[in-house]
Write a protein that holds these residues in place. Structure first.
Motif: not given
Length: 110
Positions: A9-25
């Protein structure tokens, strides 16, 4: 349904990190087109057209603008490479703030 490999299962912190990277990109990719459209909007005004045709306008603050663009680039790099989630979020916030300031500089000077 089971699969032949174990899904973690994906950890919530990993998902939040992915969202931050996507938003920055996304913000970084849209930065130059937004600046271009803002400059076109400024030049489409009466003052912008007069400035373009006759000259005599205030000089554009190039050094300040380039330092803003450099700051956006550094904030983007930090948001993409930083390990802790807090650093990614701060870098994303700084990146968005610098992009807004750069766009306002473009809008202020025809």
């Amino acid at each position: 349904m089971t699969t032949w490999y174990q899904q973690s299962p994906a950890s919530p912190q990993r998902a939040a990190s992915k969202r931050a990277k996507r938003g920055s990109g996304i913000a970084f990719v849209l930065f130059l087109p937004v600046l271009f459209l803002a400059k076109l909007a400024v030049l489409a005004t009466e003052e912008g057209g007069t400035c373009l045709m006759r000259g005599g306008c205030e000089p554009f603050p190039g050094v300040f603008f380039l330092s803003l663009v450099g700051g956006v680039l550094v904030a983007f790099a930090v948001a993409m490479t930083a390990r802790p989630l807090t650093a990614q979020r701060v870098a994303l916030g700084v990146q968005l703030l610098l992009e807004v300031v750069a766009m306002n500089v473009v809008l202020a000077y025809p």
